[in-house]
Design a protein around this motif. Structure first.
Motif: not given
Length: 345
Positions: A198-216
Motif C-alpha cells: 500500500e505504501a509503495l502504491c501510494s507513491g506512484g508504485g515505485i520507490m526505495d525502501a527508505r521512502d516506504m519506511v517514511r510513509r509507514l
C-alpha cells in the motif's frame, strides 16, 4: 538491559539469561545466592545478543562450589560474534530441563525469527513462557527487529498453540494474558506485507525502501527507521518471490543532467520504463512525501559514483550516490539493497 530470571522454588535454581555482564550485577547475584543459601545448577540463554548473554564469560570465571552447566543454542545471531568460547551444552528443541530437586521444569522451544538461535522456555508449573526477545511488549511491527520474518511468524503461531497464561519477556512488563500479545503480534506480521505494498502504491508504485519506511512510520526516531528499513527489505524480498513486487535497477537520486547524454526517452530499465519515466515517478513520489509528511531532503555525500557507461568520477555523466546507510547488524547483508528502487508488479 535485558531481564534475568532466577527460576525454581527449592534450594537449587536455574538462571535464564545473564544480562550484559555488569560487574555490580555479578556481585549482587552472588550475594543473593549466598544470603539465601541457594545453589545454581544451570545457566540458560534465550539468544546470544549481548544484553542477554554478555554475562556468560564473567559468570564462567566465578568460583562456584559446584560449577553450573551453561546451555545455549548451537547457532549465533547474524551480525554478532559468538560472545563466549567457554564450554556449553547445546539446547535443542523439545528437551526438558529441571532443577536438581525436580521442583521446576522447563521445556525448550526453538523459536527462530528474532535470531536464528532464539529459544523460548515453557515453565510447566506456572503455564508460562520465558520468551527472551521472541515475544516482548512493543509498539507495532516496526519496533520488532527480525532476522527472518517468515520463521518468526511460524514461531509466534507455535506459541499461540500453547495457550500460555503469562509470558516473562526479556524487556517490559510481565504479560498477562500472554495469548493477547501473541495474537496481536501475529496479526501485525501478517498485515505488514500488505501495508508495504500500500505504501509503495501510494507513491506512484515505485520507490526505495527508505521512502516506504517514511510513509509507514513518518514520526518514528532515526534508529527505529533504520531498524525498520531492514525489516521492509526482508519483506520486499519475500514479496518478490511471490511475484508481487520487482526491483528496478535504477539509482535513486540522479541529477537530471546525468541523463541528457544518455537519451532518457529511449533507454529502458528491466521493467520496461524509460529512465526519464522512472526519474519522473521518483521525483513525484518524493515531492508528495515532502508535502504530506513534511520530510526534509536526504543529505547527499560528496562521494561520486560512475555513470551508466562506466565512466569514472569526474567525467561527464557522473552520478551522485546518496549517503551510505548502516542497518541493524541483523540486516547488515541487506545494505546494498537500501537504494534499490522497487515497483509493484
Amino acid at each position: 538491559m535485558a531481564f534475568r530470571y532466577l527460576v525454581g522454588r527449592g534450594k537449587d535454581r536455574i538462571l535464564v539469561d545473564t544480562g550484559n555482564g555488569n560487574a555490580e550485577y555479578i556481585q549482587a547475584f552472588q550475594s543473593i545466592l549466598s544470603t539465601r543459601d541457594l545453589t545454581l545448577s544451570k545457566i540458560l540463554v534465550t539468544h546470544l545478543h549481548p544484553a542477554h548473554a554478555g554475562g556468560l564469560d564473567p559468570l564462567s570465571r566465578v568460583t562456584w562450589v559446584s560449577s553450573p552447566t551453561i546451555m545455549k543454542h548451537g547457532h549465533s545471531p547474524r551480525g554478532f560474534p559468538n560472545l563466549t568460547s567457554i564450554k556449553y551444552t547445546s539446547l535443542t528443541d523439545g528437551i526438558i530441563i529441571q532443577t536438581s530437586d525436580g521442583d521446576t521444569t522447563l521445556k525448550v522451544l526453538h523459536t527462530p525469527g528474532h535470531t536464528r538461535d532464539s529459544i523460548v522456555f515453557r515453565l510447566s508449573e506456572e503455564d508460562a513462557i520465558i520468551t527472551g526477545d521472541t515475544l516482548v511488549p512493543h509498539d507495532g511491527a516496526a519496533s520488532v527487529v527480525l532476522e527472518d520474518p517468515v520463521a518468526y511468524l511460524a514461531s509466534l503461531r507455535r506459541l499461540d498453540a500453547l495457550f500460555p497464561k503469562l509470558a516473562y519477556p526479556g524487556h517490559g512488563d510481565v504479560v498477562v494474558p500472554a495469548t493477547d500479545l501473541i495474537k496481536r503480534s501475529i496479526e501485525e506480521q501478517m498485515q505488514l506485507p500488505e501495508r508495504i505494498i500500500e505504501a509503495l502504491c501510494s507513491g506512484g508504485g515505485i520507490m526505495d525502501a527508505r521512502d516506504m519506511v517514511r510513509r509507514l512510520i513518518a514520526d518514528a526516531p532515526e534508529e527505529a527507521r533504520r531498524n525498520f528499513t531492514g525489516t521492509v527489505l526482508q519483506h520486499l524480498l519475500e514479496l518478490e518471490k511471490r511475484g508481487k513486487v520487482r526491483k528496478r535497477s535504477v539509482p535513486k537520486r540522479v541529477p537530471s543532467a546525468a541523463y541528457e547524454e544518455r537519451d532518457p526517452d529511449r533507454i529502458k530499465g528491466p521493467g520496461g520504463l524509460t529512465l526519464a519515466q522512472v526519474s519522473k515517478l521518483v521525483k513525484e513520489s518524493r515531492a508528495k512525501d515532502d508535502k504530506v509528511y513534511g520530510l526534509k531532503p536526504v543529505e547527499k555525500s560528496q562521494e561520486k559514483g560512475k555513470d551508466f557507461s562506466g565512466a569514472e568520477s569526474g567525467k561527464s555523466g557522473k552520478l551522485e550516490r546518496s549517503e551510505v546507510v548502516q542497518l541493524h547488524p541483523a540486516h547488515r547483508e541487506l545494505e546494498p539493497l537500501v537504494e534499490v528502487v522497487w515497483s509493484v508488479v
